[in-house]
Scaffold this motif. Structure first.
Motif, PDB file in Angstrom:
ATOM      1  N   LEU B  44       0.838  -1.208   0.000  1.00  0.00           N
ATOM      2  CA  LEU B  44       0.000   0.000   0.000  1.00  0.00           C
ATOM      3  C   LEU B  44       0.868   1.251   0.000  1.00  0.00           C
ATOM      4  O   LEU B  44       0.700   2.140  -0.843  1.00  0.00           O
ATOM      5  CB  LEU B  44      -0.921  -0.008   1.231  1.00  0.00           C
ATOM      6  N   TYR B  45       1.821   1.318   0.929  1.00  0.00           N
ATOM      7  CA  TYR B  45       2.599   2.553   1.036  1.00  0.00           C
ATOM      8  C   TYR B  45       3.647   2.683  -0.074  1.00  0.00           C
ATOM      9  O   TYR B  45       4.024   3.786  -0.441  1.00  0.00           O
ATOM     10  CB  TYR B  45       3.191   2.686   2.447  1.00  0.00           C
ATOM     11  N   GLY B  46       4.093   1.542  -0.609  1.00  0.00           N
ATOM     12  CA  GLY B  46       4.983   1.608  -1.775  1.00  0.00           C
ATOM     13  C   GLY B  46       4.258   2.227  -2.957  1.00  0.00           C
ATOM     14  O   GLY B  46       4.790   3.102  -3.660  1.00  0.00           O
ATOM     15  N   LEU B  48       1.503   4.100  -2.758  1.00  0.00           N
ATOM     16  CA  LEU B  48       1.165   5.496  -2.434  1.00  0.00           C
ATOM     17  C   LEU B  48       2.342   6.435  -2.707  1.00  0.00           C
ATOM     18  O   LEU B  48       2.164   7.547  -3.205  1.00  0.00           O
ATOM     19  CB  LEU B  48       0.759   5.606  -0.957  1.00  0.00           C
ATOM     20  N   GLU B  49       3.543   5.951  -2.377  1.00  0.00           N
ATOM     21  CA  GLU B  49       4.731   6.787  -2.595  1.00  0.00           C
ATOM     22  C   GLU B  49       4.913   7.081  -4.089  1.00  0.00           C
ATOM     23  O   GLU B  49       5.200   8.206  -4.477  1.00  0.00           O
ATOM     24  CB  GLU B  49       5.975   6.094  -2.030  1.00  0.00           C
ATOM     25  N   GLU B  52       2.184   9.470  -5.269  1.00  0.00           N
ATOM     26  CA  GLU B  52       2.445  10.824  -4.779  1.00  0.00           C
ATOM     27  C   GLU B  52       3.564  11.469  -5.600  1.00  0.00           C
ATOM     28  O   GLU B  52       3.478  12.637  -5.979  1.00  0.00           O
ATOM     29  CB  GLU B  52       2.819  10.755  -3.292  1.00  0.00           C
ATOM     30  N   ALA B  53       4.596  10.669  -5.889  1.00  0.00           N
ATOM     31  CA  ALA B  53       5.718  11.201  -6.690  1.00  0.00           C
ATOM     32  C   ALA B  53       5.258  11.576  -8.092  1.00  0.00           C
ATOM     33  O   ALA B  53       5.751  12.550  -8.675  1.00  0.00           O
ATOM     34  CB  ALA B  53       6.827  10.156  -6.765  1.00  0.00           C
ATOM     35  N   PRO B  59      -1.127  14.148  -0.115  1.00  0.00           N
ATOM     36  CA  PRO B  59      -1.484  13.967   1.290  1.00  0.00           C
ATOM     37  C   PRO B  59      -2.229  15.186   1.814  1.00  0.00           C
ATOM     38  O   PRO B  59      -1.996  16.315   1.349  1.00  0.00           O
ATOM     39  CB  PRO B  59      -0.126  13.807   1.973  1.00  0.00           C
ATOM     40  N   TYR B  69      -5.317  10.777   2.160  1.00  0.00           N
ATOM     41  CA  TYR B  69      -4.830  11.146   0.821  1.00  0.00           C
ATOM     42  C   TYR B  69      -6.033  11.409  -0.063  1.00  0.00           C
ATOM     43  O   TYR B  69      -7.112  10.855   0.155  1.00  0.00           O
ATOM     44  CB  TYR B  69      -4.010   9.993   0.221  1.00  0.00           C
TER      45      TYR B  69
END
Lengths: 191, 100
Positions: B44-46, B48-49, B52-53, B59, B69
């Protein structure tokens, strides 16, 4: 079981690079507390730690969380951890082969073999020397950062400290295996 | 073979955020409900990163330790593009199945 899995998840979270933890650590802590944890989540988060550490080695590899620690220190940490991982895999395979009796291909379990002292020596001494060099280099990194002050030491050196622990563990394992191989060979020659 | 859309965590997150801002745990629950797939926290956070990039999500202010988010305009366009590509695959697949 759930508190244990949560503890493992927090451990996997701490294995991420410091910059990544600074950005996403609080959110993930909240997620770990809220969600119903599963053992597979530990593997998922540990894989994420390896992935983010690898990404942090390359410029632009981790665009949202660029690392502030020196490139050399991060590369060193990664190599040391990979070496330790290899050592663990190697040891595990040999335990399976010689202590449990499960078939493991020869090319994966050859340094434990006692029939040839040269093979045992080369197979064990090489990685041990590499591990020693890594540990010394990692310690040099710590000494350099220690001058930044106590707080900087804790924040910036954590991955490198991990490298030291990994390297020392790796060397210890190799020395034990080496000693075992040598003693077995000596016993063989005496018989 | 066309990729399974549920194997793309980025797409699942974009779909989840299409109904409004969500924090990590809310996204996991929503994705499991509509896609039947439970994302791991690292996955999930991989994703999301990366989103976002790429400017697809952004966020919001944290609510305690939880940070919601939301989709950006660019993220909404990206979601439309990806769903359009999937729709073409689905339509062609159905036509070929019907013809065979």
């Amino acid at each position: 079981v759930k508190p244990f899995v949560r503890a493992l998840l927090r451990g996997a979270l701490r294995a991420h690079p410091a910059a990544w933890r600074d950005r996403y650590g609080d959110e993930l802590e909240a997620l770990i507390a809220d969600a119903d944890p599963r053992p597979s989540d530990v593997i998922d988060l540990a894989a994420s730690a390896v992935r983010t550490r690898l990404a942090s080695l390359f410029p632009g590899g981790s665009p949202m969380t660029p690392s502030t620690s020196p490139w050399r220190g991060r590369a060193l940490s990664m190599v040391a951890l990979l070496l330790a991982g290899w050592t663990g895999l190697f040891l595990g395979l040999n335990v399976l082969r010689y202590n449990v009796g499960i078939a493991v291909p020869d090319f994966l379990a050859w340094t434990y073999a006692t029939e040839s002292p040269i093979r045992a020596t080369l197979g064990v001494l090489g990685p041990a020397v590499i591990g020693l060099a890594l540990a010394l280099a990692a310690m040099a990194q710590i000494t350099r950062h220690r001058t930044d002050g106590a707080s900087a030491f804790l924040v910036r050196v954590r991955p490198t400290r991990l490298a030291v622990v990994a390297s020392i563990a790796c060397i210890s394992v190799m020395v034990v295996i080496f000693a075992y191989g040598v003693s077995e060979n000596l016993l063989e020659s005496l018989r | 073979m066309a990729p399974d859309p549920t194997s793309d965590p980025g797409l699942l997150i974009l779909v989840s955020l299409a109904t409004g801002p969500k924090h990590g745990h809310a996204m996991l629950i929503d994705i499991e409900a509509f896609a039947g797939r439970r994302l791991g926290p690292g996955t999930l956070y991989g994703a999301l990163e990366r989103l976002e990039a790429d400017g697809h999500v952004e966020p919001m202010s944290p609510e305690g330790r939880r940070r919601p988010y939301r989709l950006t305009r660019r993220g909404r366009a990206e979601l439309r593009r990806r769903l359009g590509a999937l729709a073409v695959t689905v339509r062609v697949g159905r036509e070929r199945l019907a013809a065979s």
